[in-house]
Scaffold this active site. Structure first.
Site, PDB file in Angstrom:
ATOM      1  N   ASN A 107      -0.628  -2.689  -0.733  1.00 52.35           N
ATOM      2  CA  ASN A 107      -1.201  -3.885  -0.112  1.00 52.35           C
ATOM      3  C   ASN A 107      -0.318  -4.318   1.053  1.00 52.35           C
ATOM      4  O   ASN A 107       0.887  -4.054   1.051  1.00 52.35           O
ATOM      5  CB  ASN A 107      -1.264  -5.026  -1.135  1.00 52.35           C
ATOM      6  CG  ASN A 107      -1.913  -6.279  -0.570  1.00 52.35           C
ATOM      7  OD1 ASN A 107      -2.921  -6.206   0.144  1.00 52.35           O
ATOM      8  ND2 ASN A 107      -1.351  -7.440  -0.865  1.00 52.35           N
ATOM      9  N   HIS A 109       0.688  -7.881   3.009  1.00 53.43           N
ATOM     10  CA  HIS A 109       0.597  -9.332   2.839  1.00 53.43           C
ATOM     11  C   HIS A 109       1.277 -10.013   4.029  1.00 53.43           C
ATOM     12  O   HIS A 109       2.380  -9.615   4.422  1.00 53.43           O
ATOM     13  CB  HIS A 109       1.267  -9.752   1.524  1.00 53.43           C
ATOM     14  CG  HIS A 109       1.115 -11.211   1.252  1.00 53.43           C
ATOM     15  ND1 HIS A 109      -0.059 -11.761   0.793  1.00 53.43           N
ATOM     16  CD2 HIS A 109       1.978 -12.242   1.419  1.00 53.43           C
ATOM     17  CE1 HIS A 109       0.091 -13.075   0.686  1.00 53.43           C
ATOM     18  NE2 HIS A 109       1.322 -13.385   1.052  1.00 53.43           N
ATOM     19  N   SER A 136       4.712  -7.945   4.799  1.00 56.28           N
ATOM     20  CA  SER A 136       5.294  -7.049   3.797  1.00 56.28           C
ATOM     21  C   SER A 136       4.250  -6.049   3.327  1.00 56.28           C
ATOM     22  O   SER A 136       3.100  -6.433   3.075  1.00 56.28           O
ATOM     23  CB  SER A 136       5.718  -7.845   2.550  1.00 56.28           C
ATOM     24  OG  SER A 136       6.535  -8.943   2.874  1.00 56.28           O
ATOM     25  N   ASP A 145       0.650 -10.494  -5.476  1.00 54.27           N
ATOM     26  CA  ASP A 145       1.604 -10.390  -4.353  1.00 54.27           C
ATOM     27  C   ASP A 145       3.040 -10.230  -4.838  1.00 54.27           C
ATOM     28  O   ASP A 145       3.984 -10.663  -4.178  1.00 54.27           O
ATOM     29  CB  ASP A 145       1.507 -11.615  -3.423  1.00 54.27           C
ATOM     30  CG  ASP A 145       0.122 -11.756  -2.809  1.00 54.27           C
ATOM     31  OD1 ASP A 145      -0.528 -10.718  -2.558  1.00 54.27           O
ATOM     32  OD2 ASP A 145      -0.317 -12.896  -2.581  1.00 54.27           O
TER      33      ASP A 145
END
Ligand code: GAR
Length: 210
Positions: A107, A109, A136, A145
């Protein structure tokens, strides 16, 4: 050639950076499918323009989060991905989905994690008076997260910035770090080991900006 499935919900500018990096050979992989949680996401047009399979999967067609994620998992599995990339996919994933793709779920973020998990990260950084902000890339775990960070990029926040100017500055860095991380993954250099991300078998630093 590695198979990359990208999940989006909107504009897909990170998807575009990944598509471009695959086309240029920077990433030794191919985006085999793009799946959007929103039917009108512009990223689906980007996917079709690049010749990728493009799907939309609306939560309105499912009774609950478990059913949605199970359908999503099945759709993704059709493409036998080596890596599943969340690029502005604005849904919280179930533990079962995350476990299924554990070790190959990435992912991006828009904050320097562990700071500003969740939404409205740019506005929150401005309101907190931060002068340094960023983005990030991390492996996804059950903790929202919260998975191990692979790579971060910092940007300054200036006195006259608003959320839009900061977002644009962060985006520029996202287009650099996400393709680089996916490149490492497709080269077989990047692994998740529990709460650590390893590059060439060495643990990557977990920066503490909180
Ligand atoms: C990116 O800035 C990404 O970091 C963020 O959404 C944006 C998507 O832009 N992701 C999240 O907030 C995830 N919680 P894009 O659709 O143009 O790539």
């Amino acid at each position: 050639m590695k198979s990359i499935v990208v999940l989006i919900s909107g504009n897909g500018s990170n998807l575009q950076a990944i598509l471009d990096a695959c086309a240029s050979g920077f990433i030794a992989g191919q985006v085999t499918a793009v799946i959007s949680s929103k039917a009108d996401a512009y990223g689906l047009t980007r996917a079709r323009d690049a010749g990728c399979a493009a799907h939309s999967l609306s939560h309105q067609d499912y009774q609950n989060r478990e059913d949605y994620d199970s359908a999503l998992q099945q759709l993704i599995e059709r493409y036998q991905p080596d890596v599943v990339v969340l690029a502005g996919f604005m849904r919280i994933l179930t533990a079962s989905f995350v476990t299924h793709f554990s070790g190959k779920l990435l992912n991006i973020h828009p904050s320097l994690l562990p700071k500003y998990q969740g939404l409205h990260t740019h506005q929150r950084a401005i309101e907190a008076g931060d002068s340094i902000h960023g983005c990030s890339v991390h492996f996804v775990t059950e903790e929202l997260d919260g998975g191990p960070v692979v790579l971060q990029a910092k940007v300054p926040i200036f006195a006259d910035d608003d959320a839009e100017t900061v977002a644009a500055r962060v985006h520029e860095q996202e287009y650099r770090i996400y393709p680089l991380v996916i490149r490492w993954f497709c080269q077989g250099r990047l692994q998740q080991q529990g709460n650590h991300a390893l590059l060439d078998n060495e643990p990557l630093p977990q920066y503490g900006y909180a």
